[in-house]
Design a protein around this motif. Structure first.
Motif, mmCIF file in Angstrom:
data_model
loop_
_atom_site.group_PDB
_atom_site.id
_atom_site.type_symbol
_atom_site.label_atom_id
_atom_site.label_comp_id
_atom_site.label_asym_id
_atom_site.label_seq_id
_atom_site.Cartn_x
_atom_site.Cartn_y
_atom_site.Cartn_z
ATOM 1 N N ALA A 13 0.837 -1.207 0.000
ATOM 2 C CA ALA A 13 0.000 0.000 0.000
ATOM 3 C C ALA A 13 0.869 1.254 0.000
ATOM 4 C CB ALA A 13 -0.948 -0.002 1.194
ATOM 5 N N GLU A 77 -2.618 -1.640 6.072
ATOM 6 C CA GLU A 77 -3.014 -2.790 5.260
ATOM 7 C C GLU A 77 -3.576 -3.872 6.168
ATOM 8 O OE1 GLU A 77 -0.029 -4.176 2.488
ATOM 9 O OE2 GLU A 77 1.064 -2.300 2.693
ATOM 10 N N TYR A 111 -5.741 -0.707 2.796
ATOM 11 C CA TYR A 111 -5.704 -1.648 1.670
ATOM 12 C C TYR A 111 -6.085 -3.029 2.172
ATOM 13 C CZ TYR A 111 -4.272 -4.421 -2.286
ATOM 14 O OH TYR A 111 -4.273 -5.299 -3.342
ATOM 15 N N PHE A 118 -8.413 -0.447 -2.166
ATOM 16 C CA PHE A 118 -8.044 0.659 -1.290
ATOM 17 C C PHE A 118 -9.295 1.438 -0.915
ATOM 18 C CE2 PHE A 118 -4.048 0.062 -3.578
ATOM 19 C CZ PHE A 118 -3.088 0.332 -2.628
#
Length: 168
Positions: A13, A77, A111, A118
């Motif tokens: 990400a 993430e 993410y 996203f």
């Protein structure tokens, strides 16, 4: 793209965000910088490796301007179907909430590896979940309530459009 995701899940990400902010700089859309982590080198080792000590807690990952709007944001993430709110460190949360009070656009980019997607989560929305003592936010709730950040060019997310939407 799947190979990039699988080989380095913890940095995918941020790599996409870094490519995006580099593209925005070249296109004169915005100036966003990744903050450095404050540390002191204690000992140099071989192959450009160092032993160091953190000097202070860093703020959030990114700061800057897009289309005359000041932004401060963190990038996270998850491999799960939910986002654990404890991934946002208390000092980062406090900082983002202070930004919100001063009309700075403060948010977290999440993410989801499983969904290759996203999202932008405004800090005000995250704060409501924290007030309700939620420890996680399910993917489906984020999908239904937050802005998706599509990849508009290989390795570039549409952060500019998201900022225009959340700043209204």
């Amino acid at each position: 793209m799947n190979n990039i995701i699988n080989t380095n899940k913890g940095m995918y990400a941020e790599e996409i965000v870094n490519r995006t902010i580099s593209y925005y700089l070249q296109s004169n859309v915005g100036l966003i910088e990744k903050r450095n982590i404050p540390f002191k080198i204690i000992r140099a080792m071989e192959n450009n490796m160092f032993v160091g000590k953190l000097l202070d807690k860093s703020l959030v990952d990114y700061t800057g301007f897009i289309n005359d709007k000041h932004v401060e944001f963190e990038v996270k993430e998850t491999s799960d179907d939910k986002f654990a709110l404890n991934k946002i460190k208390p000092h980062q949360l406090d900082y983002l909430l202070r930004c919100l009070k001063t009309k700075i656009l403060a948010f977290v980019i999440i993410y989801f590896h499983k969904h290759e997607q996203f999202f932008v989560l405004p800090i005000s929305w995250i704060a409501k979940h924290l007030e309700q003592k939620n420890k996680t936010i399910p993917y489906q709730e984020i999908k239904n309530n937050c802005l998706s950040l599509p990849i508009i060019y290989p390795g570039i997310i549409d952060l500019e459009q998201a900022i225009n939407v959340i700043s209204k």
